[in-house]
Design a protein around this motif. Structure first.
Motif, PDB file in Angstrom:
ATOM      1  N   GLY A  50       0.870  -1.190   0.106  1.00 24.22           N
ATOM      2  CA  GLY A  50      -0.117   0.203  -0.113  1.00 24.22           C
ATOM      3  C   GLY A  50       0.866   1.372  -0.202  1.00 24.22           C
ATOM      4  O   GLY A  50       2.067   1.128   0.110  1.00 24.22           O
ATOM      5  N   TYR A  51       0.302   2.443  -0.185  1.00 26.72           N
ATOM      6  CA  TYR A  51       0.872   3.546   0.184  1.00 26.72           C
ATOM      7  C   TYR A  51      -0.210   4.702   0.771  1.00 26.72           C
ATOM      8  O   TYR A  51      -1.225   4.633   0.719  1.00 26.72           O
ATOM      9  N   CYS A  52       0.654   5.810   1.350  1.00 29.61           N
ATOM     10  CA  CYS A  52      -0.432   6.683   1.903  1.00 29.61           C
ATOM     11  C   CYS A  52       0.202   7.982   1.464  1.00 29.61           C
ATOM     12  O   CYS A  52       1.249   8.313   1.286  1.00 29.61           O
ATOM     13  N   MET A  53      -0.869   8.915   0.742  1.00 36.95           N
ATOM     14  CA  MET A  53      -0.488  10.013   0.138  1.00 36.95           C
ATOM     15  C   MET A  53      -0.949  11.240   1.000  1.00 36.95           C
ATOM     16  O   MET A  53      -1.978  11.207   1.260  1.00 36.95           O
ATOM     17  N   TYR A  54       0.203  12.167   1.273  1.00 33.11           N
ATOM     18  CA  TYR A  54       0.035  13.095   2.043  1.00 33.11           C
ATOM     19  C   TYR A  54      -0.228  14.501   1.084  1.00 33.11           C
ATOM     20  O   TYR A  54       0.735  14.913   0.459  1.00 33.11           O
ATOM     21  N   GLY A  55      -1.442  14.773   0.865  1.00 30.74           N
ATOM     22  CA  GLY A  55      -1.554  15.904   0.043  1.00 30.74           C
ATOM     23  C   GLY A  55      -2.710  16.711   0.301  1.00 30.74           C
ATOM     24  O   GLY A  55      -2.848  17.038   1.377  1.00 30.74           O
ATOM     25  N   SER A  56      -3.899  17.240  -0.714  1.00 28.94           N
ATOM     26  CA  SER A  56      -4.959  17.977  -0.260  1.00 28.94           C
ATOM     27  C   SER A  56      -5.798  17.288   0.760  1.00 28.94           C
ATOM     28  O   SER A  56      -6.597  17.872   1.610  1.00 28.94           O
ATOM     29  N   SER A  57      -5.619  15.789   0.782  1.00 31.56           N
ATOM     30  CA  SER A  57      -6.346  14.989   1.621  1.00 31.56           C
ATOM     31  C   SER A  57      -5.325  13.887   1.988  1.00 31.56           C
ATOM     32  O   SER A  57      -4.394  13.636   1.202  1.00 31.56           O
ATOM     33  N   CYS A  58      -5.381  13.318   3.026  1.00 29.85           N
ATOM     34  CA  CYS A  58      -4.597  12.122   3.363  1.00 29.85           C
ATOM     35  C   CYS A  58      -5.118  10.957   2.922  1.00 29.85           C
ATOM     36  O   CYS A  58      -6.371  10.355   3.471  1.00 29.85           O
ATOM     37  N   THR A  59      -4.691  10.047   2.210  1.00 31.01           N
ATOM     38  CA  THR A  59      -5.325   8.942   1.331  1.00 31.01           C
ATOM     39  C   THR A  59      -4.455   7.536   1.473  1.00 31.01           C
ATOM     40  O   THR A  59      -3.411   7.834   1.259  1.00 31.01           O
ATOM     41  N   LEU A  60      -5.027   6.745   2.084  1.00 26.74           N
ATOM     42  CA  LEU A  60      -4.156   5.346   2.111  1.00 26.74           C
ATOM     43  C   LEU A  60      -4.822   4.309   1.188  1.00 26.74           C
ATOM     44  O   LEU A  60      -6.084   4.106   1.234  1.00 26.74           O
ATOM     45  N   VAL A  61      -4.142   3.743   0.306  1.00 30.08           N
ATOM     46  CA  VAL A  61      -4.578   2.695  -0.579  1.00 30.08           C
ATOM     47  C   VAL A  61      -3.717   1.368  -0.228  1.00 30.08           C
ATOM     48  O   VAL A  61      -2.547   1.437   0.048  1.00 30.08           O
ATOM     49  N   LEU A  62      -4.586   0.525  -0.119  1.00 30.71           N
ATOM     50  CA  LEU A  62      -4.311  -0.827   0.516  1.00 30.71           C
ATOM     51  C   LEU A  62      -4.646  -2.130  -0.352  1.00 30.71           C
ATOM     52  O   LEU A  62      -5.776  -2.060  -0.876  1.00 30.71           O
ATOM     53  N   SER A  63      -4.015  -2.995  -0.647  1.00 32.63           N
ATOM     54  CA  SER A  63      -4.289  -4.244  -1.137  1.00 32.63           C
ATOM     55  C   SER A  63      -3.605  -5.508  -0.025  1.00 32.63           C
ATOM     56  O   SER A  63      -2.548  -5.583   0.139  1.00 32.63           O
ATOM     57  N   THR A  64      -4.617  -6.465   0.202  1.00 33.92           N
ATOM     58  CA  THR A  64      -4.235  -7.621   1.059  1.00 33.92           C
ATOM     59  C   THR A  64      -4.388  -8.755   0.301  1.00 33.92           C
ATOM     60  O   THR A  64      -4.281  -9.897   0.845  1.00 33.92           O
ATOM     61  N   LEU A 122     -13.286   4.165   4.325  1.00 29.97           N
ATOM     62  CA  LEU A 122     -13.503   3.873   3.003  1.00 29.97           C
ATOM     63  C   LEU A 122     -14.043   4.602   2.038  1.00 29.97           C
ATOM     64  O   LEU A 122     -15.467   4.995   2.133  1.00 29.97           O
ATOM     65  N   THR A 123     -13.360   5.506   1.083  1.00 28.10           N
ATOM     66  CA  THR A 123     -14.064   6.115   0.011  1.00 28.10           C
ATOM     67  C   THR A 123     -13.862   5.697  -1.388  1.00 28.10           C
ATOM     68  O   THR A 123     -14.523   6.335  -2.118  1.00 28.10           O
ATOM     69  N   ASP A 133       1.850  10.128  -8.907  1.00 24.93           N
ATOM     70  CA  ASP A 133       1.688   9.833 -10.219  1.00 24.93           C
ATOM     71  C   ASP A 133       1.173   8.565 -10.230  1.00 24.93           C
ATOM     72  O   ASP A 133       0.314   8.266 -11.107  1.00 24.93           O
ATOM     73  N   VAL A 134       1.425   7.840  -9.260  1.00 23.33           N
ATOM     74  CA  VAL A 134       0.809   6.392  -9.508  1.00 23.33           C
ATOM     75  C   VAL A 134      -0.626   6.128  -8.967  1.00 23.33           C
ATOM     76  O   VAL A 134      -1.552   5.874  -9.486  1.00 23.33           O
ATOM     77  N   HIS A 135      -1.025   7.310  -8.046  1.00 21.34           N
ATOM     78  CA  HIS A 135      -2.403   7.392  -7.446  1.00 21.34           C
ATOM     79  C   HIS A 135      -3.237   7.917  -8.437  1.00 21.34           C
ATOM     80  O   HIS A 135      -4.411   7.392  -8.758  1.00 21.34           O
ATOM     81  N   ARG A 136      -2.695   8.823  -9.487  1.00 15.86           N
ATOM     82  CA  ARG A 136      -3.424   9.219 -10.359  1.00 15.86           C
ATOM     83  C   ARG A 136      -3.750   8.236 -11.485  1.00 15.86           C
ATOM     84  O   ARG A 136      -4.644   8.026 -12.215  1.00 15.86           O
ATOM     85  N   THR A 137      -2.532   7.452 -11.896  1.00 17.77           N
ATOM     86  CA  THR A 137      -2.557   6.774 -12.928  1.00 17.77           C
ATOM     87  C   THR A 137      -3.617   5.533 -12.537  1.00 17.77           C
ATOM     88  O   THR A 137      -4.357   4.851 -13.056  1.00 17.77           O
ATOM     89  N   LEU A 138      -3.721   4.995 -11.255  1.00 16.59           N
ATOM     90  CA  LEU A 138      -4.680   4.059 -10.573  1.00 16.59           C
ATOM     91  C   LEU A 138      -6.049   4.444 -10.720  1.00 16.59           C
ATOM     92  O   LEU A 138      -7.095   3.650 -11.267  1.00 16.59           O
ATOM     93  N   LEU A 139      -6.264   5.722 -10.603  1.00 15.65           N
ATOM     94  CA  LEU A 139      -7.734   6.255 -10.749  1.00 15.65           C
ATOM     95  C   LEU A 139      -8.175   6.288 -12.013  1.00 15.65           C
ATOM     96  O   LEU A 139      -9.188   6.334 -12.519  1.00 15.65           O
TER      97      LEU A 139
END
Length: 363
Positions: A188-202, A220-221, A276-282
């Motif tokens: 996973g990763y946690c992005m600290y930007g305009s909001s704090c977003t944690l993306v996770l896969s188990t 969960l958003t 960059d990866v967060h944008r690519t993922l979405l």
């Protein structure tokens, strides 16, 4: 307590209106069934009766570390955490104060969980072997603050992590972490930007959680994220274009000047891998950090950058490729080993793979 009958007519109408709405129509401010990351992980744990809860405890410590770093990033300027700490890390990069703080936070959080045995951080030259009294069965590889060169200008930065599980109870060695990325149990990763977003896969699907500052909880958003099969964005540092190999140059040329009559793709490059990866993922598309004449082995680190991001992209339906093979099939020989990477939408990576295959046939 005020009874329903005692409320004003307008208030009663509002309550009834909310009650009559379907779950997906209720504004977030009125929701009472919020799925927190803790609740989500516990739900996942309940699917495995043999589970002892170790993984859940480990994740809760990672989440705590992310909250701490998020808070530090938000007040970095006020707390004088911006600037150089006067040291360099193993990569030869000057360390920012926040880098050093983030590294300490995650090491302490992971060791105190009592569930880890080997830790590999981008900031430390050697792996950390947890003392036997605090040892568990998980190995964690992480970059405590990726994109830290962007700290001073307020661009999104983040934490990247990957988790391996050791099945038997032997004395920990480097071989516990020098495994292919496909052996990871979570990333996973946690992005600290305009909001704090944690993306996770188990291991099954990818989910995104956003920190609600008023609750202090990740909610969960972005459930079950799926990367689009094709994308309209490519992300690469074009400043290195003169040193690229032919397949990379050809793909970027096709993005800018397509010959099939389709629209050109948009270039978006932040310079912070998490963002960059967060944008690519979405949104779909391609993120590339290819090998070039200056960096023939690529620039990104295999264990704590290439593997976790490739794991997430694949679990979301995309692909990750090194220019020679599937990224998650790589077997690292050193903890700070580097590799080229192309990751993103399935069809886009197929096109890159075809270009490398054609180049290989010419040789």
């Amino acid at each position: 307590m005020i009874s329903f009958d005692a409320l004003k007519t307008s208030d009663r109408r509002q309550i009834l209106k909310v009650k009559d709405k379907k779950d997906d129509e209720i504004p977030d401010a009125h929701r009472t069934d919020l799925m927190t990351i803790t609740r989500f992980v516990l739900n996942e744990q309940s699917k495995y009766p043999e589970s002892r809860g170790d993984f859940t405890i480990l994740l809760s410590h990672i989440v705590l570390g992310c909250k701490f770093v998020c808070s530090s990033v938000n007040k970095a300027g006020l707390a004088k955490l911006i600037g150089l700490a006067g040291e360099t890390n193993i990569q030869g990069e000057e360390q920012k104060k926040l880098d050093v703080l983030s590294n300490e936070v995650f090491i302490k959080a992971l060791v105190s969980s009592g569930r880890t045995r080997v830790l590999v951080s981008e900031e430390d030259e050697d792996a950390i072997f947890v003392e036997s009294s605090k040892r568990g069965r998980y190995c964690v590889v992480f970059d405590p603050l990726d994109g830290s060169s962007n700290i001073d200008c307020g661009v999104s930065i983040g934490t990247i992590f990957g988790i391996y599980m050791v099945k038997d109870d032997h004395e920990p060695t480097l071989d516990d972490v020098l495994q292919p990325g496909k052996q990871m149990v979570a990333a996973g990763y946690c992005m600290y930007g305009s909001s704090c977003t944690l993306v996770l896969s188990t291991g099954t699907g990818v989910n995104g959680f956003t920190l609600d500052p008023s609750l202090g909880e990740f909610i969960l958003t972005h459930p079950d994220i799926k990367i689009p099969k094709k994308g309209k964005i490519y992300s690469v540092n074009e400043g290195n274009a003169k040193n690229w190999d032919a397949p990379t140059a050809t793909y970027v040329e096709k993005c800018k000047f397509p010959k099939d009559g389709s629209s050109s793709k948009s270039l978006r490059y932040i310079g912070s891998m998490v963002a960059d990866v967060h944008r690519t993922l979405l949104y779909g598309g391609t993120f590339m950090y290819p090998a070039d004449k200056k960096n023939p082995n690529g620039k990104l680190r295999v264990l704590y950058e290439v593997f976790p991001m490739s794991f997430l992209i694949e679990k979301a339906g995309g692909q990750a490729f090194t220019g020679k093979q599937r990224a998650l099939d790589l077997v690292p020989t050193k903890i700070h080993e580097r590799s080229p990477v192309f990751l993103g939408s399935y069809d886009e990576i197929e096109e890159i793979k075809a270009l490398y295959a054609a180049e290989g046939q010419k040789k």
